[in-house]
Each structure stands twice: as C-alpha cells, then as structure tokens.
Design an enzyme around this catalytic site. Sequence first.
Site, short mmCIF file in Angstrom:
data_model
loop_
_atom_site.label_atom_id
_atom_site.label_comp_id
_atom_site.label_asym_id
_atom_site.label_seq_id
_atom_site.Cartn_x
_atom_site.Cartn_y
_atom_site.Cartn_z
N GLU A 103 0.87 -1.18 0.00
CA GLU A 103 0.00 0.00 0.00
C GLU A 103 0.90 1.23 0.00
O GLU A 103 1.95 1.24 0.65
CB GLU A 103 -0.92 0.01 1.22
CG GLU A 103 -1.87 -1.17 1.31
CD GLU A 103 -2.89 -1.22 0.19
OE1 GLU A 103 -3.17 -0.16 -0.41
OE2 GLU A 103 -3.39 -2.32 -0.11
N HIS A 157 -8.11 -4.12 0.32
CA HIS A 157 -7.35 -2.86 0.26
C HIS A 157 -6.44 -2.69 1.48
O HIS A 157 -6.00 -1.57 1.77
CB HIS A 157 -8.27 -1.65 0.11
CG HIS A 157 -9.04 -1.65 -1.17
ND1 HIS A 157 -8.43 -1.81 -2.40
CD2 HIS A 157 -10.36 -1.56 -1.41
CE1 HIS A 157 -9.36 -1.79 -3.35
NE2 HIS A 157 -10.54 -1.65 -2.78
#
Length: 704
Positions: free
Chosen positions: A511, A650
Amino acid sequence: MHPRHLLALIFAALALASATLVAVTVHLATPADSDTATAAALGGGAGAAALILVAWFVLDRLIMRPSRKLVRGIRALLESRSPEQGLPLPRRHALGTLPDVTAELADALKQSRGEIRKAMDDATARVEEQKNWLEVILQSLSEGVLVCNRQNQILLYNNAAVSILDLPETIGLGRPLFNILSRAPVQHTLERLERHHAAGAAAGSELTAPFVCSSVDARQMLHARMALILDNQDAITGHLITLVDISDEVALLARGDAIRLALTRDLRSTVGNLRAAAETITSYPDMAPDERRSFDDVILRESETLSARVEELGQEIRGQLLGRWPMADIYTSDLVSCVQERLADLAGIKVNLVGMPLWLHGDSLSLMQALDCLIRAVHRETGATEFDIESLLADQAVYLDIRWRGKPLSTAALERWLDTPCDDDTSGPRMREALERHDCEPWSQSGREQEQAIVRLPLPAPNRPQFLPEPRRLPARPEFYDFGLMRKHAGDDELAATPLRDLSFVVFDCEMTGLDPTGGDEIISIAGVRVVKHRVLTGETFERLVNPGRSIPQASTRFHGITDVDVEDKPEIQVVLPQFKAFVGDAVMVAHNAAFDMKFISLRQSEAGVEFDNPLLDTLLLSSMLDGEEEDHSLDALCDRYGITISGRHTALGDTLGTAELLVRLIDRLEAKGLDTFGEVMKASNMAAQIRQRSAMVSTSRHM
C-alpha cells in the site's frame, strides 16, 4: 486466422458484393439519361451494405460475443478444480435457452465436485485427526522441533523453534536449514549418523546423537539432538532435530569457572602470604618490634584482601545459584491465594491481598512455603491474626510486604526463624534456603500507619513486562506439514524446467501514499505470504507498516485506512526491505499487477542494501493469458469469478491472501492447459503482457 476475424471478412465481402450488385441493378433499371440514376445506384448499394453491417453487428453482439463469454466460462469451469468456481452468463444474447441449460449443467458439475470434495474430506478425516493430535503435541513442547529432508530443507517445525531461534522471517516450510543453524556441527552429526546407518545400525539410540551448535547469527547456544528418519525400505529420507537454548547455562558455567579459578589460583598467593607471615611470627617470637610490626601489617593487609575477595565470591556464588534454580514468572495474587489455602488450618488467621498485584520471578513452591512459615512465626511471636500482603515496585526488584498490627521484629528473631524448616518435615528446605534461592534478605520495619509493622521481602523482578501487553503471540501454524518433499529427487536444476507445484512462492502486496512512484509517493505497508506445494501457508506471513517520511493524503487513507498516526513510530523502508528480503529468500515473487509494486520496491532497494532479483509472476497477466482481454482482470472481479472471499480488502495482508488463493486457482487452470513448468508459464505470460501492451497502445491511439 481467428474465426471471428474470418467471419468479419466474410460479412465485409458480402456487404461489398451486395452494395455492388444493388448499385448495378438499380443503374440498369434506371434510364441512362436520368439525373437520379447515379444517386439511386449509390444509395441502393449503401443501403444494402448497411443492412449487411447491421446484421453483422447484431450477430456479433447477441450471438458471437455471448457465445465466447459462455465458452470462456465453461473452459474456466473445466480447468478449475474448485467447487466454488462460478459460470458467468451473458446478460444480452440471442442464444435462447442455451445459457440456462449450460448453467444447469455447471450447477450439476459443481454439485458433483462438492460431493467428491465431501467424500475426500470424509476419507481424510481420520488422517486430519491424527494430524491435529500431532500438532497439539508439537506446539505444547518447550523444545524446538525441526524436521528436514535430505537436501536440508525444513519440512516441519513448531512454534517453540521459532521462539527459540527468534528468526521468524527466515524459518519456514521448504527453506534451508542452514539459514538458521550453523552448518558445521549439524553436517558433522549427520555424517556420523549416516555412517552408523551404513554400517547396519538399527533404528534407535545408535541413530540419534546429541550435539551443540549455535544460531546462524551466533546469538544463541543450542543443545540439540538429531535422529535419522527412515522409510519402509530402511532408506534415510530426512532427519529430526530438537533444540534447547542453553545460552544462559553456558554463561553460568563460565561464571562457575571464574569462581573456581579465583579459589584455586587467584587467592593462593594471598593465603600463602598470610601463612608465611604467621609461620615467621611463630618461629621467631623474640623478633624486634619494628620487624614484628611489618609482619603484622602484612597479615592485616592480606586478611583484608582475603575478606573482600571472599565476600565478592560469595555474592558471585549466590548469583550463580539464583540463576541455576528453576524459576518462572509468578503473579502475586496467585501466590497469596495459595498461602491463604495453606493457612486454612489456623483458626482465626486472615490473610488479605492489598494493592495492585504484580509479577515477580521465583520458585512458587518454595516462596509459598517461606511465606507460610513466616506468617506462622509472626503469629506465635506477636499473636497477630490479620495480615495484609502487598507487592511494590523497586528499581531492580519487587518488594513483597507482610503487614500486621504490632511492633517490628528484632533482627535476632528474624535470624532465628530463618533457620526453621519451611514444612513439618525437618528434612525439607529451611526458610533461609528458600529465600537465598531468590537472593532475598528480609528485614522488619515500622509501617506507614501507627502501630503497624512490616516484614519486607525483596524478590527478583519478572522477565515479562509488568504493565505492558504481552508480546504478540506467534500465529498458529497449522499448515506446516509437507512430508512429500522427502521424496524429492535430483532433477533439472534450471528454473524453467521446474514444475509449478514444486516451486516456493511468496505472494506480496504493497500500500502506498499514492500512485506515482517517481513523483514522491512511498510504500506505507508491505505484506507477504508463502505458497508451498499448492497450499497457502497462512501461518507464514509477513506484515509491516512503514513510515514514509511524508504525510499520507486523505484520498489514499480513504482507500486503505492507514493514517499518519498509524505510521509515525514505524521503521522506514530502509529497515523493512531487508526484513522482507529475508522473508522472501529465493522464492518466486507473485503479485497482482506486479510491475506496479516492484517499481516502488526497486526505487528503494539500493539504499536499503538489498536486491530483489527473484523470479516474478503476475496474476493479472496469468488471468489475461487464460481468458483474454474481453474479461475484467481486476482483483475484485477475479475473486468474484473464482469464489474467493477477501478479508480486509485494500489492506496489504488482505489483498496478499486473496491473491495467493487466486494463484492456486490459476495454477490449476494452467496445468489443465498443459502449462506445467515455470518456463512455459513465463513464456506464455510474457506473450500476454505484449498483447496487453499493444491493446493498450491501440486503445490510446483511438482516443487521441
């Protein structure tokens, strides 16, 4: 030529021929001198061509495209071995009941696969039960356990091994043993046992041997035992190693040697000087006063030296005995509860735990006996019937205070009690012995309140923190069984010839603060999971937050949920990347849209002092190669198609686990297509990458 392209050419030719035929017919039917003859001919031809093209468009949209989608879904269903694999149906079509019937057939196939899966699960239930028993036994052992094959790859390990070696990034299924243990003693012991086996030794004591080795970073000294593992044909298939950390014991032995040397060598000259001076004074009683005074000075000086050295050695011996006695961290509330039960035979005696319970380090049994003996003695001496016990923090110890109403005890009374047995059995340990094990010298004083007395016991501080949370527990590792590697034989060493199922993968995901690696965006989270022998090892994961050295935009936070507060005390990427490299080792790295993540990693690897030169696979390209460009190959779409549920979408670890499950499903389909080796897959995925790049360039040029 692709059938769709051939059909398109046929329709184009039909359109051209129809347009020409209609134009000629109209032209012949119209008077030659008419002004509208040419226009009519052209209009009729264009109309005929348009009708043909409309027919092609309808045929492509309602029959050909839905048919291709249906074919891709059927092919995926056949190639996949998962009963969760779905069949996407076209929404607009002119195929009649064909999609519905195909869906019924797919449901029947899924049901059959589910029944087969259930039968297989039932058939392996007893094996799983035995596996669970083995797992419970292994995880309950305090000794570290490692099982390796003939290539010294780790096939099995327990949590104790990870805890003892403290190398969670380098210990793992299929990884080299010599990444965690020093090579020479292990290799030497293995060669000895192999010679015994070759000489005809039977399984048993002759095929096991103890040895001493160190961890690869030399931080721990380990007492180990190796045993050979034999198959039904009496052939060696691997070896088992058990580990015990003896670093503290080695340090104690070194201190013991120092004390022995001091007693046998260092004090010899001092005692010799004292003896010589005493013998001289005895032999010459009439020596002159000045000469006698010099000998008296020698005796005084050497006596002081001897006294100080003996006191120092006494402290060393006490510390050594303290370290040798088996002890553990004890919660004072548990200790006081045991004392309360032990004093139940004394009517009217009440013991209260006051204040905040603390942890201390000691031998619970001997401490309980000493407290019981001490409270009984105070009761006999003072008549007190109610006692409060409180634990207090000190600099290097924990004070255990016993309080009662009355006067403090005299030193003589305490000394007298210390020599009393802690139990009715006079052969048992005395209170002094029990307290000396804990390097404890009690004293009595007045309490904070009036007419209150205290006996204070300074006890060792615990190894664990008092108030901080316990260290993060190692994750459960149920999937560390891989005895199949014991049957591994030497084959082609070239990576391209290696079957996919024999490879070790590390699936990873990052990320970032944003999407521009060259514009200042940085990694803020990185995670990985191992996939070995077609199994996702959820117990062997890597997950780190990274301080990017810059603020995280709110737009990115809404995407992955990571804030500046989350990363403000986390290490920088230069610290995390070497840890991640140690976790990856020489495995094949896998990611979804891998080039994007690798761009961020490659920009920081040089300053981190590592190089990620591992082979790389991209699940996006694999999916594109299998199903073509008309399908959606995003991670969400693929997980939906393959029936994969992502927990923590995510997040780096959530996406990593989802991608790992996707990789397993894709390998099933690749093998069904005959793409069994890494080289074949890489060649096909490279072609898919080129096709995808060209399609993107064509799409871009159309919109320019």
